[in-house]
Scaffold this active site. Structure first.
Site, short mmCIF file in Angstrom:
data_model
loop_
_atom_site.label_atom_id
_atom_site.label_comp_id
_atom_site.label_asym_id
_atom_site.label_seq_id
_atom_site.Cartn_x
_atom_site.Cartn_y
_atom_site.Cartn_z
N GLY A 65 66.96 -10.57 -25.44
CA GLY A 65 65.95 -10.20 -26.43
C GLY A 65 65.94 -8.71 -26.72
O GLY A 65 66.62 -7.91 -26.07
N GLY A 101 64.95 -5.48 -26.24
CA GLY A 101 64.29 -4.74 -25.17
C GLY A 101 63.82 -3.37 -25.59
O GLY A 101 62.93 -2.78 -24.95
N ARG A 102 64.41 -2.81 -26.64
CA ARG A 102 63.96 -1.50 -27.15
C ARG A 102 64.07 -1.43 -28.67
O ARG A 102 64.24 -0.36 -29.23
CB ARG A 102 64.75 -0.37 -26.49
CG ARG A 102 66.26 -0.50 -26.58
CD ARG A 102 66.92 0.51 -25.65
NE ARG A 102 68.30 0.19 -25.44
CZ ARG A 102 69.32 0.69 -26.13
NH1 ARG A 102 69.08 1.53 -27.11
NH2 ARG A 102 70.56 0.36 -25.85
N ASP A 115 62.05 0.94 -20.10
CA ASP A 115 60.87 1.51 -20.76
C ASP A 115 60.87 1.31 -22.28
O ASP A 115 59.93 1.72 -22.96
CB ASP A 115 60.75 3.01 -20.44
CG ASP A 115 62.00 3.80 -20.82
OD1 ASP A 115 62.80 3.29 -21.62
OD2 ASP A 115 62.17 4.92 -20.31
N ASP A 147 75.40 -11.17 -27.57
CA ASP A 147 74.13 -10.72 -28.13
C ASP A 147 74.32 -9.50 -29.03
O ASP A 147 73.36 -9.06 -29.67
CB ASP A 147 73.11 -10.42 -27.03
CG ASP A 147 73.63 -9.43 -26.01
OD1 ASP A 147 74.61 -9.75 -25.32
OD2 ASP A 147 73.05 -8.33 -25.87
N ASP A 174 74.52 -2.88 -33.10
CA ASP A 174 74.23 -2.33 -31.76
C ASP A 174 75.30 -1.36 -31.29
O ASP A 174 76.19 -1.70 -30.52
CB ASP A 174 74.06 -3.46 -30.74
CG ASP A 174 72.69 -4.11 -30.86
OD1 ASP A 174 71.86 -3.61 -31.62
OD2 ASP A 174 72.45 -5.13 -30.20
#
Length: 516
Positions: free
Chosen positions: A100, A102-103, A134, A267, A277
């Site tokens: 998923g 994440g950032r 984070d 992904d 990405d």
């Protein structure tokens, strides 16, 4: 319009079930296509760059204060429904389960007369899929993604785009090479756009969780929205055919410009055939098929330059497995997958003919093309400079010495006698083939020029631009931003040079990691 005045569309969140609790704690989200995720505000956002050309395409005006707050994650307008998408993936060949965004947080969709754009903030804080991280991004990775997205676009390679680059005024703790040496780095956020950020992994997670009904719904919706000409009872098969074709074409385009993605997990594979990405990517300096820029990939070099085409096929196999539950019989699906090799090589040979300025693919041209690949792999000249030198290649070389003098500027290591002989033999064969062209020599030269970039965004240039920005200097950043918009023209002569020796030994130039 101003960004803050846009009426955002939210078709994805309105169409599919999601977790709308707003809970950002890491967790599994079964039967949810997404999780609601509001960006986490930052202290002192500053706009580093605004992509005016892209903004014009999207119908956006220069950003004002409220727009900056949107781009920094400090403001969510009433029409936005921010979310993080849920997907899975195979990472380095192994099923990783739920992953998923994440950032990355999608704010919604902007519709223009021509197309619909998803607007996404990368580095805007944690989501339900951040796991132990984070959700932030550092300046170095954000600069790299912002610039390379646009570099790929102007090179003519299918890609996601980047709208803005914002610093957050906050530091982020990162262990760049995962070696126990964490350090604080300036944080940043990239706003990126694409017609869709759907990946192979969006389909894989549904199949892995046996959510056949959801898998059917996502597949039908994707076809209707992004492949609207595909109709009929075989539409899922025809959809897969198109993804196979687009993926093969993308691999060929990466090869053409010497791009190495670095982390071709499923992904990170776009269902629309886009480059997506940008992590530890690199453009090739010396021509080395075994080159991978990713330290995480070093043991097996799974995602090396020379393996990208075969990994594209492997990843498509994972997508085929995900779609298999929607078929009574999978023989046709397997056949569609196996068509990849023929599609790839058809595109590859056509591309190489253009790189070499050949009028058409003739009987012996495949051997000549493989001869080029083999000799370049042996000598490892600078890929970009070598191919550009073919434009003004003399029709005759008196001897090996004059040939080596002509190509001297592209060598990282002086070739030995055997290598000189190999190159001389190759160029003689190539010159003989050029004589057979049934197009004017000037047209052949133009073809070479239009298919071999003069400017590429080399890692050492990015490294220097990032260093400058961290010191508050944007001179090199702006020069690169200008140069990447016209990569085939001979206007950036200062960047038409080999990687300097120091760069091959400097972290962030020679090798990178998945760290952001």
């Amino acid at each position: 319009m101003k960004l803050n005045a846009i009426e955002f569309r939210n078709e994805f969140t309105q169409t599919f079930p999601g977790d709308n609790s707003g809970d950002l704690s890491p967790r599994q989200t079964p039967k949810s296509f997404y999780s609601k995720a509001h960006p986490t505000p930052v202290k002192n956002p500053k706009l580093i760059s605004w992509n005016e050309k892209l903004a014009e395409e999207m119908g956006l005006e220069q950003p004002e204060k409220n727009d900056l707050n949107i781009l920094a994650g400090n403001l969510v307008t009433p029409s936005m429904r921010p979310y993080a998408a849920c997907y899975g993936g195979h990472q380095f060949g192994n099923w990783a389960g739920q992953l998923g965004d994440g950032r990355a947080i999608t704010l919604g969709e902007i519709k223009t007369a021509e197309k619909t754009w998803e607007l996404q903030l990368k580095g805007a804080g944690p989501t339900a899929y951040s796991r132990s991280a984070d959700g932030r991004a550092v300046l170095r990775s954000s600069v790299r993604e912002y610039l390379v997205s646009e570099a790929m676009y102007y090179l003519g390679v299918p890609t996601t785009r980047a709208l803005s680059l914002v610093t957050t005024g906050e530091n982020v703790l990162r262990d760049m090479f995962y070696n126990g040496n964490p350090a604080y780095e300036p944080g940043a956020i990239v706003s990126r756009v694409a017609p869709s950020f759907l990946r192979f992994g969006n389909f894989e997670i549904l199949a892995a969780c046996n959510e056949k009904e959801n898998l059917q719904q996502l597949t039908d919706w994707t076809i209707d929205k992004y492949y609207p000409t595909i109709k009929g009872e075989n539409k899922i098969l025809n959809f897969f055919d198109e993804v196979v074709k687009k993926t093969a074409e993308l691999m060929v385009e990466w090869h053409r410009v010497g791009f190495v993605h670095g982390v071709m997990n499923t992904d990170n594979m776009s269902i629309l055939g886009l480059t997506i990405d940008y992590g530890p990517f690199s453009f090739m300096d010396n021509y080395d098929p075994s080159f991978t820029p990713n330290t995480t990939d070093l043991p097996g070099r799974r995602y090396a330059f020379g393996k990208q085409a075969s990994i594209g096929y492997w990843n498509l196999g994972c997508l085929a497995n995900a779609l298999a539950p929607l078929f009574k019989e999978t023989a046709a699906l397997v056949q569609a997958l196996e068509a990849y090799e023929d599609i790839y090589y058809s595109c590859y040979y056509a591309m190489m003919c253009k790189k070499l300025g050949l009028d058409e693919l003739r009987e012996n041209d495949k051997d000549l093309i493989h001869h080029f690949e083999n000799v370049l792999s042996e000598i490892q000249p600078d890929m970009t400079i070598f191919y550009r030198l073919l434009i003004d290649l003399p029709l005759i070389f008196e001897d090996e010495k004059t040939l080596i003098e002509y190509f001297e500027k592209c060598f990282y290591v002086d070739p030995d006698e055997t290598q000189i002989s190999l190159l001389y033999s190759l160029i003689l064969s190539y010159q003989e083939r050029l004589k057979q062209n049934e197009i004017p020599h000037e047209e052949s030269q133009k073809m070479i020029k239009n298919n071999n970039p003069y400017f590429i965004l080399r890692n050492y240039l990015l490294f220097q631009a990032i260093e400058g920005l961290e010191k508050g200097e944007n001179y090199l950043f702006l020069k690169l931003e200008k140069a990447l918009k016209d990569p085939y023209a001979e206007t950036s002569k200062e960047f038409f040079q080999k990687r300097p020796d120091w760069a091959s030994k400097t972290a962030g130039c020679s090798m990178l990691s998945c760290s952001s």
